[in-house]
Scaffold this active site. Sequence first.
Site, PDB file in Angstrom:
ATOM      1  N   PRO A  56       0.823  -1.220   0.000  1.00 28.88           N
ATOM      2  CA  PRO A  56       0.000   0.000   0.000  1.00 28.88           C
ATOM      3  C   PRO A  56       0.858   1.271   0.000  1.00 28.88           C
ATOM      4  CG  PRO A  56      -0.893  -1.620   1.519  1.00 28.88           C
ATOM      5  CD  PRO A  56       0.433  -2.155   1.082  1.00 28.88           C
ATOM      6  N   TYR A  57       1.999   1.249   0.721  1.00 33.05           N
ATOM      7  CA  TYR A  57       2.894   2.411   0.701  1.00 33.05           C
ATOM      8  C   TYR A  57       3.350   2.702  -0.734  1.00 33.05           C
ATOM      9  CZ  TYR A  57       7.408   4.878   1.021  1.00 33.05           C
ATOM     10  OH  TYR A  57       8.453   5.740   0.819  1.00 33.05           O
ATOM     11  N   GLY A  58       3.764   1.639  -1.454  1.00 36.42           N
ATOM     12  CA  GLY A  58       4.207   1.807  -2.843  1.00 36.42           C
ATOM     13  C   GLY A  58       3.095   2.388  -3.712  1.00 36.42           C
TER      14      GLY A  58
END
Length: 316
Positions: A146-148
């Site tokens: 999700p960060y990416g």
Amino acid sequence: MSSSIVTGAAGFIGSHLSEQLLKLGENVVGIDNFDPWYNPKTKESNLSAVTTSESFSLFRENILSMDLTEILEPGDVIYHLAARPGVQDSWGSGFAASVENNVLVTQKVFEAALTCGVRRVVFASSSSVYGASATNEMKSVAPISPYGVSKAACEQLADVYRGRGLDIVAMRYFTVYGPRQRPDMAMNRLFRAALPGSFRFPLRGNGSQRREFTFVKDIVDATIRAANSNLESVSEPFDVGGGISASLGEVMSLVEEITGMTLRIDPEPSAAGDPLITVATTEFTEKTLNWKATTSLREGLLEHYDSLRESVSSST
Ligand SMILES: NC(=O)c1ccc[n+]([C@@H]2O[C@H](COP(=O)([O-])OP(=O)(O)OC[C@H]3O[C@@H](n4cnc5c(N)ncnc54)[C@H](O)[C@@H]3O)[C@@H](O)[C@H]2O)c1
């Protein structure tokens, strides 16, 4: 006089960047909300070298609740580093913080930069946008965390605002290490697991995961060059990698060799969202910015270790 605005100035990379910009004679305006995701006292101490400078001012505010247009002037450069980094914390309910501090904050920065006629925005993106595609001949934006996804969305926002005439340069940083590294990151944890104390290193997987490691001073150098390069707005993101590929196991051995200590380790299962390997393609960055990473892993780790020992001894 125009200013260099550094968002996330109290963080790991932002504090080094602010320091270097001041050394270069810039007027630096830092913005940071001292997000308690990690200890705000660490962030206070990150900034200790710059707060005494008359050329440095600081807004201790959340970008989402401040009016950036009151600060920005035509001709300023924004180094946009403020974010919720960290892959593991972006799963589950953590994604709300990624969306808020990465996507929403970045859109707000771009919008204000456009309104105020800022000269250029240099945006801190991440190798995480590549996900597991690092070893493909044609790397593509294919995040696996999700960060990416949040960083990839920021890059797409950059495309959108570039289309409206805003000069934005995106830097894809590859695993950054060095003094003041965030406490959640591997090198910092490894040194703490070697120094006297009870901290243990959570080894996720078998240590074969490889990273392209980049010393923080090389990151800062590339970032400042990107702000000052003569080019028309560059839409292609810059990979900023240290040219050093090492497995976690290799780094662990090096940390044991440097410290002369045995690491205290807790084996854990592999973590979702962690690619097996990251590889930077830096030819474009090197050619365009006349930049090359110059710090070897051993040199960088020695500097990292020295500063960590100093901060541990001054806090006891
Ligand atoms: N460290 C790495 O290896 C690495 C790798 C790739 C990309 N990056 C990117 O580089 C940038 C800096 O990373 P870092 O490791 O220094 O992280 P960091 O957490 O140390 O610094 C980020 C700073 O931003 C501040 N911040 C967060 N949300 C804010 C908000 N809404 N308003 C104001 N301030 C806010 C935090 O308080 C923090 O001090 C981030 O954008 C990160 O995603 C870092």
